[in-house]
Write an enzyme that holds these catalytic residues in place. Structure first.
Site: not given
Length: 462
Positions: A307-310, A312
């Site tokens: 997963f991407d953080k920002t 998401t």
């Protein structure tokens, strides 16, 4: 002259129209005319599929659709047009749904290509000329104006501006670029003019690398792998053997067609495109862009999710985390800071205003307002001058940064927080700390994935 491609629904619409018209003619009592309509529809609709099948066989692809094509050919030879036209409708409808699903998946990806920079302002012998971005080479000097996209990767020679890199990094907060800073193609120059020395040609830039991945996704149409295709050779062989046995025992060619029609996996031909079209559409409604059907299909065997953080796992919008006071009250810091930020367009200013309104804080209108975008704002409230911004911004205006505030600032940076400081003419009054907010359903998402058998979950972040 090359004709434009036909719409994706042309083939099934043509076959369905022929089927309906032939049916109306048949019901009206003109059985011979109905057979003519169905025969013309069947032959005209099947020719492109025969051609595609031959090309697939040349590529070494042996699918279950061969049975359907042979069944259609047999129906034409035996003048059993109704059976063939139903199979043809299934085949053309399945292919149309597949095209529709892939186009739906690529809709948002292709917008990235359409927004790619095409021109650059090249500085040449004291003048500025517009040239295609492909004509820019390393060592050239280009100018990037406010509101424009940086065309190629480069290094700032002169100027200062806040740059929006969210398309490349996902981070919503603009980054300050000044002399010596590197800028990436595809980022947006917001409030200043930058003189940039080109470091790489356009085809090697960061943005072009992203576009290359998108173009690959568009050009490489991942075929839907149906369950029957995995056993197509054996299934097709057995089908043809049974058809031959039926002909041998009955000496009736219609029995051959009956076996082929029964063996044609029409539910499988339609089921996969319908499932993928529904899955991609459902994902798009939830903000999930699926590259193609093959990517969606692989989810069934996935055991690791990255997963991407920002934007998401987090909301991608900074919010006020806390407010600290040094020489004032928390309520006063919020009141003055939000009052100053009313006239700012910065993303942090908008977050601060939202927080103040949620706390029912009454704001005052600032006089003598000025802003140095990315650094801070200044203004007068109730006859007193205030500053809100970076520590360096307050320090430039004569305020002393003591050791405790500097230590708190470094700690906030290590925790991934963003701090802005409020000062008066003589001292720092307080600070507002911002942070991205984790989505409420993230823990439930991870628990659900583990329940489904996902063995590893990874977060990638800058």
């Amino acid at each position: 002259m090359r004709l434009p491609p036909l719409p994706w629904f042309t083939a099934p619409a043509f076959v369905l129209t022929g089927l309906v018209v032939g049916g109306v003619v048949y019901v009206s009592g003109f059985h011979g005319s109905a057979d003519i309509v169905w025969g013309i529809t069947l032959i005209a609709g099947a020719l492109p599929m025969f051609w595609e099948m031959l090309k697939a066989l040349r590529r070494g692809h042996f699918g279950i659709d061969i049975i359907a094509i042979v069944a259609i050919a047999s129906s034409i030879v035996l003048h059993q047009y109704m059976a063939g036209i139903v199979i043809l409708l299934m085949l053309s409808g399945g292919e149309a749904l597949e095209i529709f699903a892939l186009r739906r998946a690529r809709k948002d990806l292709t917008s990235l290509i359409n927004n790619a920079p095409t021109q650059a302002h090249k500085q040449l012998e004291g003048s500025l000329i517009d040239v295609p971005v492909d004509a820019v080479v390393p060592g050239d000097t280009i100018i990037v104006k406010p509101g424009e996209s940086v065309p190629v990767d480069g290094q700032v020679l002169k100027g200062r501006s806040m740059v929006d890199e969210s398309k490349l990094t996902g981070e919503p907060i603009p980054v300050e670029k000044r002399e010596g800073s590197n800028v990436m193609s595809g980022s947006i120059c917001q409030d200043g003019v930058l003189t940039v020395r080109v470091l790489r040609p356009s085809h090697e830039s960061k943005y072009e690398q992203i576009l290359r991945l998108v173009r690959d996704a568009e050009e490489k149409k991942a075929p839907f792998v149906r369950l029957a295709d995995r056993y197509s050779v054996w299934f097709t062989s057995v089908t043809f053997i049974l058809a031959a046995v039926a002909w041998f025992l009955s000496n009736d060619p219609i029995r051959v067609l009956a076996v082929l029609v029964v063996a044609t996996p029409c539910p499988l031909i339609l089921a996969t495109p319908i499932a993928f079209a529904a899955g991609i559409s459902r994902a798009a409604k939830r903000g999930i862009i699926v590259k193609n059907g093959g990517a969606l299909e692989k989810l069934g065997t996935a055991r690791c999710f990255v997963f991407d953080k920002t934007g998401t796992l987090t909301l991608g919008i900074p919010a006020v985390l806390r407010i600290e006071q040094f020489n004032s009250s928390v309520q006063e810091v919020l009141h003055i800071a939000a009052s100053l930020d009313q006239l700012s367009t910065h993303v942090l200013a908008r977050a601060l205003i939202r927080h103040a309104r949620s706390q029912n804080v009454t704001l005052a209108y600032p006089d003598d307002f000025s802003e140095r975008f990315g650094d801070g704002v200044m203004g007068t409230i109730d006859g007193k001058k205030y500053m809100l911004g970076r520590l360096s911004f307050l320090e430039e205006h004569g305020l002393r940064i003591d050791a405790a505030i500097a230590k708190e600032h470094e700690g906030a940076r290590e925790r991934g927080e963003i701090a802005v400081y409020l000062g008066s003419d003589t001292q720092i009054l307080g600070a507002v700390f911002f942070s991205d907010i984790v989505r409420d359903n993230v823990r439930g998402l991870f628990d659900g994935l583990r329940h489904l058998g996902i063995q590893k979950i990874v977060m990638l972040t800058g």
